[in-house]
Enzyme design. Sequence first.
Site, PDB file in Angstrom:
ATOM      1  N   ASN A 215       0.861  -1.182   0.000  1.00  8.63           N
ATOM      2  CA  ASN A 215       0.000   0.000   0.000  1.00  8.63           C
ATOM      3  C   ASN A 215       0.903   1.239   0.000  1.00  8.63           C
ATOM      4  OD1 ASN A 215      -1.780   2.052   0.484  1.00  8.63           O
ATOM      5  ND2 ASN A 215      -2.657   1.167   2.348  1.00  8.63           N
TER       6      ASN A 215
ATOM      7  N   ARG B  16      -2.357  -1.850  -3.681  1.00 13.65           N
ATOM      8  CA  ARG B  16      -3.521  -0.973  -3.544  1.00 13.65           C
ATOM      9  C   ARG B  16      -3.240   0.300  -4.337  1.00 13.65           C
ATOM     10  NH1 ARG B  16      -4.281   3.456   0.369  1.00 13.65           N
ATOM     11  NH2 ARG B  16      -6.418   4.141   0.139  1.00 13.65           N
TER      12      ARG B  16
ATOM     13  N   HIS C 236     -12.047   4.406  -0.507  1.00 13.35           N
ATOM     14  CA  HIS C 236     -12.256   3.364   0.521  1.00 13.35           C
ATOM     15  C   HIS C 236     -13.023   2.171  -0.060  1.00 13.35           C
ATOM     16  CE1 HIS C 236     -12.049   6.516   4.013  1.00 13.35           C
ATOM     17  NE2 HIS C 236     -10.850   6.012   3.754  1.00 13.35           N
TER      18      HIS C 236
ATOM     19  N   GLY D 244     -12.348   6.323  10.171  1.00 11.73           N
ATOM     20  CA  GLY D 244     -10.957   6.335  10.619  1.00 11.73           C
ATOM     21  C   GLY D 244     -10.464   7.765  10.547  1.00 11.73           C
ATOM     22  N   ASN D 245      -9.184   7.925  10.288  1.00  6.51           N
ATOM     23  CA  ASN D 245      -8.685   9.285  10.093  1.00  6.51           C
ATOM     24  C   ASN D 245      -9.314   9.861   8.826  1.00  6.51           C
ATOM     25  OD1 ASN D 245      -7.164  11.386  11.085  1.00  6.51           O
ATOM     26  ND2 ASN D 245      -5.471  10.910   9.702  1.00  6.51           N
TER      27      ASN D 245
ATOM     28  N   ARG E   7      -9.414  16.581   7.430  1.00  5.81           N
ATOM     29  CA  ARG E   7     -10.105  17.088   6.238  1.00  5.81           C
ATOM     30  C   ARG E   7     -11.437  17.709   6.645  1.00  5.81           C
ATOM     31  NH1 ARG E   7      -9.536  11.479   3.462  1.00  5.81           N
ATOM     32  NH2 ARG E   7      -7.336  11.441   2.931  1.00  5.81           N
TER      33      ARG E   7
ATOM     34  N   ASP F 126      -6.630  12.868  16.656  1.00  8.95           N
ATOM     35  CA  ASP F 126      -6.745  11.513  17.194  1.00  8.95           C
ATOM     36  C   ASP F 126      -8.012  11.404  18.052  1.00  8.95           C
ATOM     37  OD1 ASP F 126      -6.434   9.159  18.911  1.00  8.95           O
ATOM     38  OD2 ASP F 126      -4.437   9.053  18.033  1.00  8.95           O
TER      39      ASP F 126
ATOM     40  N   GLY G 234     -10.372   2.456  12.166  1.00  7.72           N
ATOM     41  CA  GLY G 234      -9.868   2.823  13.495  1.00  7.72           C
ATOM     42  C   GLY G 234     -10.928   3.158  14.523  1.00  7.72           C
TER      43      GLY G 234
ATOM     44  N   GLU H  26      -8.853  -4.565   4.425  1.00  8.82           N
ATOM     45  CA  GLU H  26      -8.433  -4.181   3.074  1.00  8.82           C
ATOM     46  C   GLU H  26      -7.332  -5.089   2.531  1.00  8.82           C
ATOM     47  OE1 GLU H  26      -8.260  -0.416   4.928  1.00  8.82           O
ATOM     48  OE2 GLU H  26      -8.850   0.616   3.094  1.00  8.82           O
TER      49      GLU H  26
END
Length: 413
Positions: free
Chosen positions: A7, A85, A174, A202-203, A233, A275, A323, A377
């Site tokens: 990846n 990926r 994703h 996740g992030n 983002r 986080d 996550g 994944e």
Amino acid sequence: MNVLVVNAGSSSLKYQLLNVETREVLAKGACERIGQPDSVFTHETSEREQRLTLAILNHRTAISLVLGTLLANEAQAPIDAIGHRIVHGGSFFKRSCLVDEDVLRKIEEIAPLAPLHNYAAASVIESCIEVLPQVPNVVAFDTSFHSTIPEVAYRYPLPEDLCEELHLRKYGFHGISHRYVSLVVDELTHGAAHRVISCHLGNGSSLCAILDGRAVDTTMGFTPLDGLMMGTRCGSIDPATVTYIIENTDLNAHDVDMIMNKKSGLLAVSGLTNDIRDLIEAAETGDRRAKLALDMFAYDTRKYIGAMWAVLGGVDVLTFTAGAGQNSPVIRSLALAGMEPLGFKLDPTRNAERHKEPWKISADDSAVAMYVIPAGEEMMIALDVHDIITGTATPDGLAAVSDDAAGDPSGDA
Ligand code: AMP
């Protein structure tokens, strides 16, 4: 069959060597901070853990380091095939496929749509072919699963010539994660779930509406910036905000793009961190901005679950992965707060549990069955590699590549 899954990110390269039959992870690791003088290489097997700080100049050097390390242990764990990926397959790649000259050229052609990722991935594939010419390479795209999204959902209401010239449309990302979720749901429900909402939190975060195993809408768009507010983002904001910032500050388009991708979202609202673990802790100790950031994230998730509910005309199964989605009971219960009238009823005890395998978190009288599905994944890519190499890939009615005029990645799906 042992499959090396690679990846390549913009400044990182993560890898896992997986045995497809046993689903065992034989080795895994990463090269991080590629291009910096203090890059970090980590490598982990059941027997040892290695961590080196060194200068890794580029992705070619990174993959050479990874392959060299794995080949030193080849007698125990040979590499039978490699799966890569790829972030962007444009409108061209509708499923995973074996790499040949033509495929490599197409990935580079599409690269302007994801310049930081696709060029890096292409250089990694070339290096793999050079170092291990006898080992087949397969590519899996984060956009492919979304190629079934209908035009009513993917078309941008901008002038048609502009859309065509610049290939502007919703692509979605994703996809490998959402497809894995869809396969697991199919197994868990023995094919009984027709309408599924997959929440990848996740992030980077996105939701996907899946009807009979095919994506019909997703929250990310032309880029991964769209949809939910994320770690750094901003997600969907009024597009006019961008021109307004540029016209009223010294910031240029590149600066604004950087701010919206790297300095916004949970990080900007909390003023602390992106986080989610730390934000939950800070909110518990009374930090107002941390609480607001989490509330906004949960609000967005809830709002888009409602949107996907409308797209599907109701929901049979809702899933959480990635996550925060798979690890945080707090995020799941915040996101589903007040959703009982639509049929989403959590069981608090099940929601608080933690397992390595998928588990149910909905109450027995919930109209919608809800599950946590640990992200898969890498396994999804390894399964694709296995099926393509052994010729057992089940036809799903989708051609590997678009039927559009050869080499034109703009052709709509
Ligand atoms: P990912 O991008 O899938 O690696 O997810 C990263 C995000 O998941 C980060 O915001 C983490 O804080 C969050 N995360 C990981 N573990 C937990 C946890 N136990 N509780 C809450 N958030 C978590």
